[in-house]
Design an enzyme around this catalytic site. Structure first.
Site, PDB file in Angstrom:
ATOM      1  N   ASN A  51      41.009 104.719 -13.270  1.00 48.35           N
ATOM      2  CA  ASN A  51      41.465 105.577 -14.366  1.00 48.35           C
ATOM      3  C   ASN A  51      42.550 104.952 -15.236  1.00 48.35           C
ATOM      4  O   ASN A  51      43.373 105.636 -15.803  1.00 48.35           O
ATOM      5  CB  ASN A  51      41.900 106.942 -13.832  1.00 48.35           C
ATOM      6  CG  ASN A  51      43.109 106.882 -12.924  1.00 48.35           C
ATOM      7  OD1 ASN A  51      43.644 105.815 -12.653  1.00 48.35           O
ATOM      8  ND2 ASN A  51      43.538 108.031 -12.457  1.00 48.35           N
ATOM      9  N   GLU A  97      59.440 103.957  -7.272  1.00 41.61           N
ATOM     10  CA  GLU A  97      58.397 103.025  -7.697  1.00 41.61           C
ATOM     11  C   GLU A  97      58.959 101.806  -8.408  1.00 41.61           C
ATOM     12  O   GLU A  97      58.483 100.700  -8.214  1.00 41.61           O
ATOM     13  CB  GLU A  97      57.378 103.767  -8.561  1.00 41.61           C
ATOM     14  CG  GLU A  97      56.602 104.800  -7.758  1.00 41.61           C
ATOM     15  CD  GLU A  97      55.653 105.644  -8.571  1.00 41.61           C
ATOM     16  OE1 GLU A  97      55.651 105.559  -9.829  1.00 41.61           O
ATOM     17  OE2 GLU A  97      54.896 106.411  -7.956  1.00 41.61           O
ATOM     18  N   LYS A 103      46.392  99.581 -14.796  1.00 35.05           N
ATOM     19  CA  LYS A 103      45.624  99.174 -13.622  1.00 35.05           C
ATOM     20  C   LYS A 103      44.613  98.073 -13.956  1.00 35.05           C
ATOM     21  O   LYS A 103      44.382  97.759 -15.140  1.00 35.05           O
ATOM     22  CB  LYS A 103      44.922 100.402 -13.048  1.00 35.05           C
ATOM     23  CG  LYS A 103      45.900 101.440 -12.509  1.00 35.05           C
ATOM     24  CD  LYS A 103      45.140 102.644 -11.973  1.00 35.05           C
ATOM     25  CE  LYS A 103      46.063 103.690 -11.391  1.00 35.05           C
ATOM     26  NZ  LYS A 103      45.295 104.845 -10.860  1.00 35.05           N
ATOM     27  N   HIS A 117      48.698 104.195 -14.159  1.00 34.39           N
ATOM     28  CA  HIS A 117      49.495 104.971 -13.206  1.00 34.39           C
ATOM     29  C   HIS A 117      50.858 105.211 -13.832  1.00 34.39           C
ATOM     30  O   HIS A 117      51.404 104.332 -14.499  1.00 34.39           O
ATOM     31  CB  HIS A 117      49.691 104.192 -11.895  1.00 34.39           C
ATOM     32  CG  HIS A 117      50.755 104.765 -11.013  1.00 34.39           C
ATOM     33  ND1 HIS A 117      50.498 105.770 -10.110  1.00 34.39           N
ATOM     34  CD2 HIS A 117      52.089 104.513 -10.934  1.00 34.39           C
ATOM     35  CE1 HIS A 117      51.624 106.094  -9.497  1.00 34.39           C
ATOM     36  NE2 HIS A 117      52.594 105.339  -9.976  1.00 34.39           N
ATOM     37  N   TYR A 164      51.484 104.197  -2.630  1.00 35.78           N
ATOM     38  CA  TYR A 164      50.510 105.270  -2.399  1.00 35.78           C
ATOM     39  C   TYR A 164      50.600 105.837  -0.983  1.00 35.78           C
ATOM     40  O   TYR A 164      49.628 106.389  -0.465  1.00 35.78           O
ATOM     41  CB  TYR A 164      49.097 104.758  -2.691  1.00 35.78           C
ATOM     42  CG  TYR A 164      48.884 104.418  -4.149  1.00 35.78           C
ATOM     43  CD1 TYR A 164      48.900 105.407  -5.127  1.00 35.78           C
ATOM     44  CD2 TYR A 164      48.679 103.105  -4.561  1.00 35.78           C
ATOM     45  CE1 TYR A 164      48.716 105.104  -6.468  1.00 35.78           C
ATOM     46  CE2 TYR A 164      48.486 102.787  -5.909  1.00 35.78           C
ATOM     47  CZ  TYR A 164      48.509 103.792  -6.848  1.00 35.78           C
ATOM     48  OH  TYR A 164      48.317 103.489  -8.180  1.00 35.78           O
TER      49      TYR A 164
END
Length: 134
Positions: free
Chosen positions: A114, A128, A11, A117, A51
């Protein structure tokens, strides 16, 4: 155990804080293969598709804004039990709960940023990978 493919994305905070080499190296040292790697941006449409299960939740708009805010590294990773192995390497979603030695435990600072992913199942991986590598 079967050879699987999974989707991994470093990310914007992971890229911004210069953790890309360390993170990719962890997957390689775990015996996983990096089949595809691309540095780039996530479009709003890609973010919303990825998402979609979180739409309507209080954190959704912030998540979309964050994931489209900067450069990411998109990867297809493969190997025996790749989904479970990658999730183990990543650690708990909340960095404050992630074990030391995991990617989020070592590099994550807050839940909203965080570092990484990863697909949560082989089915999610197919979906994905299709979103980000169409």
């Amino acid at each position: 155990m079967a050879i699987e493919k999974t989707y991994i994305m470093i990310k914007p905070d992971g890229v911004r804080n210069r953790h890309v080499g360390d993170i990719v190296g962890r997957f390689e040292r775990a015996g996983l293969d990096i089949e595809r790697l691309e540095l780039g941006l996530v479009s709003t449409d890609q973010a919303k598709a990825n998402y979609a299960e979180h739409e309507g939740k209080p954190f959704y708009e912030g998540l979309i804004g964050y994931i489209t805010s900067g450069t990411v590294v998109k990867m297809v990773v493969s190997g025996e039990g790749a989904v479970a192995k990658c999730r183990m390497l990543m650690g708990a979603t909340d960095p404050s709960s992630a074990a030391p030695g995991t990617i989020r435990g070592d590099f994550g600072l807050v839940m909203d940023e965080n570092v990484i992913h990863g697909s949560d199942s082989p089915e999610s991986a197919v979906r994905e990978i299709g979103i980000f590598f169409s």
